[in-house]
Design a protein around this motif. Structure first.
Motif, PDB file in Angstrom:
ATOM      1  N   ASP A  54     -78.244 -67.881   7.321  1.00 41.45           N
ATOM      2  CA  ASP A  54     -77.089 -68.128   6.464  1.00 41.45           C
ATOM      3  C   ASP A  54     -75.992 -67.086   6.644  1.00 41.45           C
ATOM      4  OD1 ASP A  54     -78.207 -65.922   5.237  1.00 41.45           O
ATOM      5  OD2 ASP A  54     -78.486 -66.871   3.279  1.00 41.45           O
ATOM      6  N   THR A  55     -76.160 -66.174   7.590  1.00 38.13           N
ATOM      7  CA  THR A  55     -75.197 -65.099   7.830  1.00 38.13           C
ATOM      8  C   THR A  55     -74.908 -65.021   9.324  1.00 38.13           C
ATOM      9  OG1 THR A  55     -76.145 -63.886   5.967  1.00 38.13           O
ATOM     10  CG2 THR A  55     -74.769 -62.639   7.476  1.00 38.13           C
ATOM     11  N   TYR A  82     -82.903 -67.572   6.082  1.00 38.56           N
ATOM     12  CA  TYR A  82     -82.796 -68.845   6.781  1.00 38.56           C
ATOM     13  C   TYR A  82     -81.839 -69.740   6.007  1.00 38.56           C
ATOM     14  CZ  TYR A  82     -86.834 -67.757   9.708  1.00 38.56           C
ATOM     15  OH  TYR A  82     -87.682 -67.194  10.618  1.00 38.56           O
ATOM     16  N   GLY A  83     -80.945 -70.418   6.718  1.00 38.44           N
ATOM     17  CA  GLY A  83     -79.992 -71.326   6.099  1.00 38.44           C
ATOM     18  C   GLY A  83     -80.650 -72.646   5.726  1.00 38.44           C
ATOM     19  N   GLN A 116     -84.564 -62.286   6.313  1.00 41.28           N
ATOM     20  CA  GLN A 116     -85.031 -62.122   7.683  1.00 41.28           C
ATOM     21  C   GLN A 116     -84.389 -60.908   8.347  1.00 41.28           C
ATOM     22  OE1 GLN A 116     -87.631 -63.988   8.634  1.00 41.28           O
ATOM     23  NE2 GLN A 116     -87.427 -64.749   6.547  1.00 41.28           N
ATOM     24  N   ILE A 117     -83.201 -60.566   7.907  1.00 44.77           N
ATOM     25  CA  ILE A 117     -82.505 -59.358   8.347  1.00 44.77           C
ATOM     26  C   ILE A 117     -82.001 -58.659   7.090  1.00 44.77           C
ATOM     27  CG2 ILE A 117     -80.487 -58.424   9.583  1.00 44.77           C
ATOM     28  CD1 ILE A 117     -82.485 -59.556  11.507  1.00 44.77           C
ATOM     29  N   MET A 172     -73.115 -59.415  10.166  1.00 39.26           N
ATOM     30  CA  MET A 172     -74.157 -58.396  10.308  1.00 39.26           C
ATOM     31  C   MET A 172     -73.582 -57.139  10.956  1.00 39.26           C
ATOM     32  SD  MET A 172     -77.517 -60.472  11.529  1.00 39.26           S
ATOM     33  CE  MET A 172     -77.457 -62.242  11.366  1.00 39.26           C
ATOM     34  N   LEU A 173     -72.741 -57.317  11.977  1.00 36.82           N
ATOM     35  CA  LEU A 173     -72.119 -56.166  12.626  1.00 36.82           C
ATOM     36  C   LEU A 173     -71.216 -55.424  11.640  1.00 36.82           C
ATOM     37  CD1 LEU A 173     -71.792 -54.605  15.317  1.00 36.82           C
ATOM     38  CD2 LEU A 173     -69.712 -55.956  15.666  1.00 36.82           C
ATOM     39  N   ASP A 174     -70.479 -56.155  10.815  1.00 31.68           N
ATOM     40  CA  ASP A 174     -69.632 -55.519   9.802  1.00 31.68           C
ATOM     41  C   ASP A 174     -70.472 -54.696   8.830  1.00 31.68           C
ATOM     42  OD1 ASP A 174     -67.365 -56.608  10.929  1.00 31.68           O
ATOM     43  OD2 ASP A 174     -67.261 -58.298   9.519  1.00 31.68           O
TER      44      ASP A 174
END
Length: 177
Positions: free
Chosen positions: A157-158, A10-11, A77-78, A163-165
């Motif tokens: 924060d991302t 989380y940002g 979170q991911i 994420m795809l990269d």
């Protein structure tokens, strides 16, 4: 050499800002009505303006709670690593790469969002508790795709493109355009 894993949290700025703006809005309304404004509602459930402002204050209080909770939660979170994906947001479920069928970006309004197709057996076993009604959940179902999830990067924060990269680094064959 092993690829570095990606962790999206989380940002702090986004979530602390959401809480601060909500506090300001409630405070501004209280000051405005306490200053003797002619538009101030009467403190009665018979006044529809009082009921409306009360419901809005409750909604803003929820965003204060949510903003503070997300600001203080520093858990990833991911997570995207060599083993697969971990979907957090209160679920903390690992989806191994063999259960991921595809990954792609799709635009939701102006922002790209990450979509992940999961094998039906793995999707059922993960029990992600997805809801179409929860507007603040960053993990959402995709209409018409019963075993796919949408990962919203709002408040993280991302960005979804990063994420795809990360998925491309570990499993480029899963990425759809």
């Amino acid at each position: 050499m092993a690829q570095p894993k990606l962790e999206a949290r989380y940002g702090v700025l986004h979530n602390a800002g959401m809480a601060a703006v909500s506090i300001f809005m409630i405070g501004a309304a209280i000051v405005h009505f306490a200053s003797g404004s002619a538009n101030a509602p009467t403190l009665s459930l018979n006044d529809p303006r009082f009921v409306l402002f009360s419901v809005l204050a409750l909604a803003l209080a929820y965003y204060i709670f949510l903003g503070i909770r997300h600001t203080l939660d520093r858990a990833p979170q991911i997570v995207i690593d060599h083993e697969g994906l971990i979907l957090g947001f209160g679920r903390n479920k690992r989806i191994p790469w063999q259960d991921v069928q595809w990954v792609r970006l799709r635009r939701l309004a102006l922002r790209p969002q990450l979509q992940v197709g999961i094998a039906p057996e793995a999707f059922i076993a993960a029990d992600l508790r997805l809801s179409l009604l929860n507007l603040d959940d960053s993990l959402r179902p995709i209409r018409g795709m019963p075993t796919a999830v949408l990962v919203r990067d709002n408040g993280l924060d991302t960005k979804a493109t990063v994420m795809l990269d990360a998925v491309k680094r570990f499993r480029p064959n899963l990425v759809q355009s």
